[in-house]
Design an enzyme around this catalytic site. Structure first.
Site, PDB file in Angstrom:
ATOM      1  CG  HIS A  45      -0.102  -0.249   2.488  1.00  0.00           C
ATOM      2  ND1 HIS A  45       0.116  -1.520   2.999  1.00  0.00           N
ATOM      3  CD2 HIS A  45       0.599   0.591   3.281  1.00  0.00           C
ATOM      4  CE1 HIS A  45       0.890  -1.426   4.055  1.00  0.00           C
ATOM      5  NE2 HIS A  45       1.208  -0.161   4.254  1.00  0.00           N
ATOM      6  CG  HIS A 132       8.242   5.077  -0.728  1.00  0.00           C
ATOM      7  ND1 HIS A 132       7.978   6.107   0.146  1.00  0.00           N
ATOM      8  CD2 HIS A 132       8.495   3.992   0.051  1.00  0.00           C
ATOM      9  CE1 HIS A 132       8.077   5.663   1.393  1.00  0.00           C
ATOM     10  NE2 HIS A 132       8.392   4.375   1.365  1.00  0.00           N
TER      11      HIS A 132
END
Length: 192
Positions: A45, A132
Site C-alpha cells: 500500500h 513510494h
C-alpha cells in the site's frame, strides 16, 4: 482499566494487477540481491500517515478529520516508477519503487490531512512525504549490499503500469510471525 489500542495507518490501496507487476519486479531483484526481507505484494500500500497505536475514540477523530479532505478530493492516476533506496543506494535500509503521475496532488492532499490531524492531536511526521512502495528492507542495516545502484539503474524508467485511485483506506495492522495482517477499518472515497 486500560483502553484497547489499535495499530493503524492511512494509505492508498494498490490494485491487484499492479501488485502482481510489483511481484515480478521483486523477483528480478531477488535474483540479484541477497540480505533483503521482501514485502509481500499482497500487503503493499502507499502510506500517507502512520498512526501507530491509537484508541477507538482516536479512530473516530481520524475518520472525521480525513473524510473532510477526501470529500473534496478527485480520483488520481499513478504509474510505477523506477526503484530506489533509502537513505541511499550505497547504504540502503529500504528498497522502494517510485510512484509517478498525480503525485503533486497526492502530496497536497497528504499535507492538508497531516495539518488537520496535527490540529486534532496527531503529531506531524518529521520526514517529508515521498510517495513510494516499499519492496523490501535490508536484514542487517548498515551492511553494504553491493551492486544495488547498478541494478536499480537497469530496472527501467517511470511510466509503466498505470492505475487509478479513488479512495483512501484506514487500515488496522496486526503484527504476526508470518508478517503483518491488514484489515480495513474505514474507506474514504474521493468526492464523497
Amino acid at each position: 482499566m486500560n483502553e484497547p489500542v489499535v495499530r493503524t495507518f492511512l494509505a492508498l490501496e494498490i490494485p491487484e494487477n499492479i501488485r502482481l507487476q510489483i511481484g515480478r519486479i521483486q523477483d528480478r531483484l531477488k535474483k540479484a540481491l541477497g540480505g533483503i526481507r521482501w514485502v509481500r505484494p499482497e500487503g503493499m500500500h502507499l502510506t500517507l500517515k502512520f498512526f501507530g497505536d491509537v484508541s477507538v475514540a482516536d479512530i473516530t477523530t481520524i475518520e472525521n478529520t480525513v473524510r473532510i479532505r477526501t470529500d473534496r478530493a478527485a480520483s488520481m492516476t499513478f504509474s510505477l516508477g523506477a526503484p530506489g533506496a533509502f537513505p541511499s543506494a550505497l547504504r540502503p535500509r529500504v528498497l522502494w519503487l517510485g510512484i509517478e503521475g498525480d503525485t503533486d496532488r497526492l502530496a497536497e492532499l497528504q499535507q492538508c490531512i497531516e495539518a488537520d490531524l496535527d490540529a486534532a492531536g496527531f503529531p506531524k511526521e518529521k520526514r517529508p512525504f515521498t510517495p513510494h512502495l516499499t519492496l523490501g528492507r535490508v536484514k542487517s542495516p548498515g551492511e553494504k549490499i553491493f551492486g544495488i545502484d547498478t541494478i536499480m539503474k537497469g530496472m527501467g524508467g517511470p511510466g509503466i503500469h498505470s492505475f487509478h485511485v479513488g479512495e483512501l483506506i484506514l487500515f488496522k495492522s496486526d503484527l504476526k510471525p508470518t508478517g503483518a495482517l491488514y484489515t480495513k477499518l474505514a474507506r474514504f472515497p474521493f468526492g464523497g
